[in-house]
Enzyme design. Structure first.
Site, mmCIF file in Angstrom:
data_model
loop_
_atom_site.group_PDB
_atom_site.id
_atom_site.type_symbol
_atom_site.label_atom_id
_atom_site.label_comp_id
_atom_site.label_asym_id
_atom_site.label_seq_id
_atom_site.Cartn_x
_atom_site.Cartn_y
_atom_site.Cartn_z
ATOM 1 N N TYR A 188 0.833 -1.203 0.000
ATOM 2 C CA TYR A 188 0.000 0.000 0.000
ATOM 3 C C TYR A 188 0.870 1.256 0.000
ATOM 4 O O TYR A 188 1.960 1.263 0.590
ATOM 5 C CB TYR A 188 -0.890 0.036 1.249
ATOM 6 N N HIS A 196 -10.359 5.391 -1.151
ATOM 7 C CA HIS A 196 -10.739 3.971 -1.097
ATOM 8 C C HIS A 196 -9.464 3.121 -1.046
ATOM 9 O O HIS A 196 -8.663 3.111 -1.981
ATOM 10 C CB HIS A 196 -11.601 3.548 -2.282
ATOM 11 N N VAL A 197 -9.287 2.440 0.079
ATOM 12 C CA VAL A 197 -8.076 1.659 0.314
ATOM 13 C C VAL A 197 -7.901 0.615 -0.791
ATOM 14 O O VAL A 197 -8.861 -0.016 -1.221
ATOM 15 C CB VAL A 197 -8.125 1.006 1.713
ATOM 16 N N HIS A 198 -6.653 0.468 -1.286
ATOM 17 C CA HIS A 198 -6.386 -0.487 -2.365
ATOM 18 C C HIS A 198 -4.979 -1.054 -2.229
ATOM 19 O O HIS A 198 -4.034 -0.354 -1.889
ATOM 20 C CB HIS A 198 -6.569 0.163 -3.739
ATOM 21 N N LEU A 199 -4.873 -2.333 -2.525
ATOM 22 C CA LEU A 199 -3.613 -3.069 -2.453
ATOM 23 C C LEU A 199 -3.004 -3.162 -3.849
ATOM 24 O O LEU A 199 -3.641 -3.667 -4.778
ATOM 25 C CB LEU A 199 -3.863 -4.464 -1.881
#
Length: 280
Positions: A188, A196-199
């Protein structure tokens, strides 16, 4: 014919209308003033004397007018400036709300993750999409369906979700046709530009025309990029993700090859150097 009862013997005269008598008008006006002051003084209404002295006329006392007050304020430059200053933040706030509703660039992932053309995998918890501007040959994003704005809001209860995201990321690597010749990292950005959390699941060749500047490079090759397992460990240990102070300064570091740590002066020079590590 009526005689004025207020004129006295010295001014006795016949009158057609009592209101024509100046003394009569004076006495009537005084009486009206007394009554009005008793009944309406609580409202703060002020009565002005008639400059003509015609107190017996049928004119009503003047009251403060809201319309006239607004007119005076409209003509006052100080009031106009204050109104403009107050309206600017409101307009900015409305513009911000409308931009978020209609797709501000930082909200782009929320739209892209719903696009079937961009989706490469999905289940009931996450979706995997191709990065619109990939920084390497293979660059995917794993996003949860659950609305999570950033790493800052992650807590211990999100641990299982992030573990699932990592498992999906590993599955994507296993399906890659060039997995034997490429190395991948899963992690991350400490301070992401997109909401919006994203990997990120990204191959380490960094062979892409979308990688254009130092910020792009350092965001994936310095501690600005936090490994997925490190994020999970922080949640299990501390119940939150800690971002070190001064992390944003890492984006300004000199360009260094992530394989041999050689410093390069420009992005084109760096890309040319990377060919020695990742031949086509």
């Amino acid at each position: 014919m009526i005689k004025c009862p207020f004129a006295g013997l010295s001014a006795m005269r016949t009158l057609i209308n009592p209101s024509d008598c100046y003394i009569f008008r004076q006495l009537c006006w005084v009486e009206v003033q007394k009554r009005l002051l008793k009944t309406k003084s609580a409202r703060g209404i002020k009565f002005r004397e008639d400059p003509t002295g015609d107190h017996g006329s049928s004119k009503r006392p003047r009251e403060p007018s809201a319309d006239k007050k607004c007119d005076r304020e409209a003509l006052n430059p100080k009031v106009v400036k204050q109104t403009e200053k107050q309206s600017v933040p409101l307009q900015n706030e409305e513009a911000t709300k409308s931009s978020e509703s209609f797709g501000h660039w930082s909200q782009g992932l929320k739209t892209t993750m719903q696009d079937p053309k961009m989706q490469v995998y999905k289940d009931d918890k996450v979706v995997v999409i191709k990065d619109k501007y990939p920084k390497a040959r293979y660059h995917w994003l794993v996003l949860p369906w659950q609305s999570i704005s950033s790493l800052k809001v992650l807590r211990g209860e999100h641990t299982d979700l992030l573990k699932h995201m990592q498992q999906v990321a590993e599955q994507m690597v296993q399906k890659c046709p060039h997995k034997s010749s490429l190395r991948f990292r899963k992690g991350y950005h400490a301070i992401p530009s997109m909401s919006h959390v994203h990997l990120h699941v990204i191959s380490q060749d960094f062979d892409s025309p979308c990688l254009k500047n130092k910020k792009h490079w350092n965001s994936f090759t310095t501690d600005y990029f936090i490994e997925s397992h490190d994020v999970i460990q922080m949640l299990e240990t501390d119940g939150r993700v800690a971002v070190k102070e001064g992390t944003s300064e890492l984006l300004k570091l000199p360009l260094r090859c992530h394989m041999c740590r050689r410093e390069l002066p420009t992005i084109p020079a760096l890309k040319e150097h990377l060919k020695s590590h990742f031949p086509s």
